[in-house]
Design an enzyme around this catalytic site. Structure first.
Site, short mmCIF file in Angstrom:
data_model
loop_
_atom_site.label_atom_id
_atom_site.label_comp_id
_atom_site.label_asym_id
_atom_site.label_seq_id
_atom_site.Cartn_x
_atom_site.Cartn_y
_atom_site.Cartn_z
NE ARG A 173 -1.43 2.75 2.36
CZ ARG A 173 -1.00 3.99 2.59
NH1 ARG A 173 -1.08 4.90 1.64
NH2 ARG A 173 -0.45 4.30 3.75
CG ASP A 174 3.23 4.37 2.97
OD1 ASP A 174 2.89 5.27 2.18
OD2 ASP A 174 3.86 4.60 4.02
CG HIS B 286 4.46 4.66 8.94
ND1 HIS B 286 3.80 3.69 8.23
CD2 HIS B 286 4.84 5.59 8.03
CE1 HIS B 286 3.77 4.02 6.94
NE2 HIS B 286 4.39 5.17 6.80
CG HIS C 181 8.29 7.42 4.76
ND1 HIS C 181 8.04 7.00 3.48
CD2 HIS C 181 7.14 7.23 5.45
CE1 HIS C 181 6.79 6.59 3.38
NE2 HIS C 181 6.21 6.72 4.57
CB CYS D 69 7.18 11.16 0.64
SG CYS D 69 6.10 12.37 1.40
CG ASN E 285 7.24 2.85 4.08
OD1 ASN E 285 6.75 2.75 2.96
ND2 ASN E 285 6.62 3.44 5.07
ZN ZN Z 1 4.20 6.29 5.02
#
Ligand code: ZN
Length: 306
Positions: free
Chosen positions: A16-17, A208, A210, A241, A250
């Site tokens: 997803r991310d 979480h 990055h 991002c 990530n």
């Molecule tokens: Zn993220």
């Protein structure tokens, strides 16, 4: 180091991310193969799809098709991102057992990303969490830009602790503090997690990060040391991002597993399979992935079985 935990849960958010922030759009069968490989490596929670407006996030437009084709395993939870009631309805319709809502800590980013103020978003979240609970679905929350905002700059810790105080409760399974733009440093991670744990001692917390400024793995260490039991990562370190062009994604899951394993902390993940998956997804996306362990190999070196 005294209170450091024996095991840490890693949630792979690559499907997803990660994929959402890649320019290459993968087809349904490739996405399903990707998630299946993560299951095979031992991941028990995977952020698999996003039930957001497909016009805004074309990479995730096939959420229903992907979800329907995922391997069924009672031990594995597939998480779907939802941002409104419509998203929750879609998640419930496909039998998604855990939804995650992203709440932005700063007003400007919240307006730009979700078209609401933080206050309005908290209300939306509370309704979603209550509805999810009624349907027997776990609802988690990610507080984005908790460590810094691309528009506001520094985000005062009180801005985050106040939100945690509001949302920590029966309907919330877990709260993640997210470094959306990859600007956090370990001392800040330790301080902010300590602060929220004091405000909400019974809440589950997740981290979480990055790796935009190469502090991701150090931040994971700080989070683990602070007592955080769950960490998001993406295999290969895929993603990026949209607010930080050329930024990396990530924290790479395989690099995190390597670090934790060597520290004597269990993850339940087979890193050889994860490393393979990192290389594989890089091939699908048409570029090398940022993860380091795939390049250097684990230490001590493992003899491959003939
Ligand atoms: Zn993220």
């Amino acid at each position: 180091m005294a209170k450091i935990q024996k095991s840490v849960e890693i949630i792979d958010v690559g499907p997803r991310d990660g994929l959402q922030n890649e320019s290459e759009i993968l087809d349904v069968s490739t996405k399903v193969a990707f998630i299946s490989k993560l299951c095979d490596a031992g991941l028990k929670r995977i952020e698999a799809v996003s039930f957001v407006n497909p016009k805004r996030v074309p990479q995730m437009a096939d959420a229903e098709e992907v979800f329907a084709a995922l391997p069924v395993d009672d031990g594995v939870t597939y998480i779907g991102l939802v941002l409104n009631q419509r998203g929750l309805d879609r998640a419930l319709a496909v039998g998604c057992k855990e939804v995650n809502y992203a709440l932005v800590a700063s007003d400007t980013f919240s307006q730009k990303n979700q078209g609401t103020t933080v206050e309005q978003a908290v209300n939306v979240y509370e309704n979603i969490a209550a509805e999810a609970k009624k349907s027997g679905v776990r609802c988690s929350l990610t507080i984005s830009t908790a460590f810094g905002c691309p528009f506001q700059g520094e985000v005062p810790a009180e801005q985050v602790t106040r939100l945690v105080e509001r949302v920590a409760g029966n309907d919330t399974y877990e709260i993640a503090l997210a470094d959306t733009i990859g600007c956090a440093v370990p001392s800040q991670v330790a301080d902010l997690f300590s602060a929220v744990m004091e405000i909400a001692p019974n809440a589950n917390f997740r981290a979480h990060f990055h790796n935009t400024r190469n502090t991701g793995l150090a931040n994971c260490y700080a989070a683990v040391e602070a007592g955080v039991g769950s960490i998001d990562a993406s295999v290969g370190g895929i993603g990026g991002c949209p607010f930080a062009p050329r930024a990396t994604g990530n924290v790479p899951s395989e690099d995190l597993v390597y670090m934790l394993t060597r520290m004597g902390i269990e993850t339940g993940i087979r890193n050889d399979k994860l490393i393979e998956t990192g290389e594989w997804i890089g091939e699908q996306l048409g570029h090398a992935v940022p993860a380091m362990i795939g390049k250097a190999g684990v230490f001590p070196p493992v003899e491959l079985e003939a």
